[in-house]
Design a protein around this motif. Structure first.
Motif, PDB file in Angstrom:
ATOM      1  N   ALA A  52       1.949  12.512 -54.868  1.00 58.92           N
ATOM      2  CA  ALA A  52       0.655  12.058 -55.164  1.00 58.92           C
ATOM      3  C   ALA A  52       0.168  11.029 -54.400  1.00 58.92           C
ATOM      4  N   GLU A  54       1.263  10.211 -51.461  1.00 59.18           N
ATOM      5  CA  GLU A  54       0.838  10.704 -49.948  1.00 59.18           C
ATOM      6  C   GLU A  54      -0.166  11.446 -49.835  1.00 59.18           C
ATOM      7  N   VAL A  55      -0.527  12.516 -51.080  1.00 60.36           N
ATOM      8  CA  VAL A  55      -1.829  13.160 -50.885  1.00 60.36           C
ATOM      9  C   VAL A  55      -2.926  12.093 -50.925  1.00 60.36           C
ATOM     10  N   SER A  56      -3.037  11.133 -51.805  1.00 55.63           N
ATOM     11  CA  SER A  56      -4.121  10.242 -51.911  1.00 55.63           C
ATOM     12  C   SER A  56      -4.454   9.479 -50.738  1.00 55.63           C
ATOM     13  N   GLU A  57      -3.205   8.803 -49.901  1.00 53.07           N
ATOM     14  CA  GLU A  57      -3.234   8.220 -48.606  1.00 53.07           C
ATOM     15  C   GLU A  57      -3.729   8.937 -47.914  1.00 53.07           C
ATOM     16  N   HIS A  58      -3.410  10.271 -47.570  1.00 59.06           N
ATOM     17  CA  HIS A  58      -3.893  11.091 -46.404  1.00 59.06           C
ATOM     18  C   HIS A  58      -4.991  12.343 -46.816  1.00 59.06           C
ATOM     19  N   HIS A  59      -5.732  11.714 -47.702  1.00 60.50           N
ATOM     20  CA  HIS A  59      -6.545  12.962 -48.451  1.00 60.50           C
ATOM     21  C   HIS A  59      -7.463  13.339 -47.195  1.00 60.50           C
ATOM     22  N   ASP A  60      -8.226  12.388 -46.590  1.00 62.77           N
ATOM     23  CA  ASP A  60      -9.137  12.611 -45.497  1.00 62.77           C
ATOM     24  C   ASP A  60      -8.464  13.555 -44.475  1.00 62.77           C
ATOM     25  N   ASP A  61      -7.289  13.288 -44.116  1.00 66.79           N
ATOM     26  CA  ASP A  61      -6.750  13.929 -42.968  1.00 66.79           C
ATOM     27  C   ASP A  61      -6.220  15.272 -43.300  1.00 66.79           C
ATOM     28  N   LEU A  62      -5.867  15.601 -44.634  1.00 65.93           N
ATOM     29  CA  LEU A  62      -5.518  16.832 -45.087  1.00 65.93           C
ATOM     30  C   LEU A  62      -6.840  17.679 -45.543  1.00 65.93           C
ATOM     31  N   MET A  63      -7.937  16.989 -45.956  1.00 67.66           N
ATOM     32  CA  MET A  63      -9.174  17.776 -45.930  1.00 67.66           C
ATOM     33  C   MET A  63      -9.659  18.537 -44.655  1.00 67.66           C
TER      34      MET A  63
END
Length: 102
Positions: A52, A54-63
């Motif tokens: 969670a 990691e996803v929060s930290e890299h949210h913009d990149d993942l999107m």
């Protein structure tokens, strides 16, 4: 700052970790089920929490990656349709050429 992983998790992260060897050792142990289950649950909670974060930290990149994948998928669909049309045209052309010579 991230918390240190439980000992169970550090075993999995160690260089040279071999799941079959680990499983053999676990199956040989006759420890109480509840203690083993508790340790696994603690490890699972740690992994979920780290995921969670990691996803929060890299949210913009993942999107951004998801958006790019969707765009590429749309382009690929266009290419597939073009190839299908080309194949159909070739079939008609072959039929047209072959028919007068039969």
């Amino acid at each position: 700052e991230r918390e240190a992983p439980p000992e169970l998790i550090t075993q999995f992260l160690a260089p040279g970790f071999e799941p079959p060897h680990y499983l053999r050792n676990v199956l040989k142990q006759n420890g109480p089920y509840d203690a083993n289950n508790e340790e696994l649950n603690t490890g699972l909670k740690y992994v979920q929490k780290q995921l969670a974060a990691e996803v929060s930290e890299h949210h913009d990149d993942l999107m951004e990656q998801v958006t790019l994948l969707k765009q590429m998928d749309q382009k690929l669909d266009g290419i597939k349709n073009g190839v299908g049309s080309l194949q159909n045209s070739l079939k008609r052309l072959r039929h047209t050429i072959k028919e007068p010579h039969d």
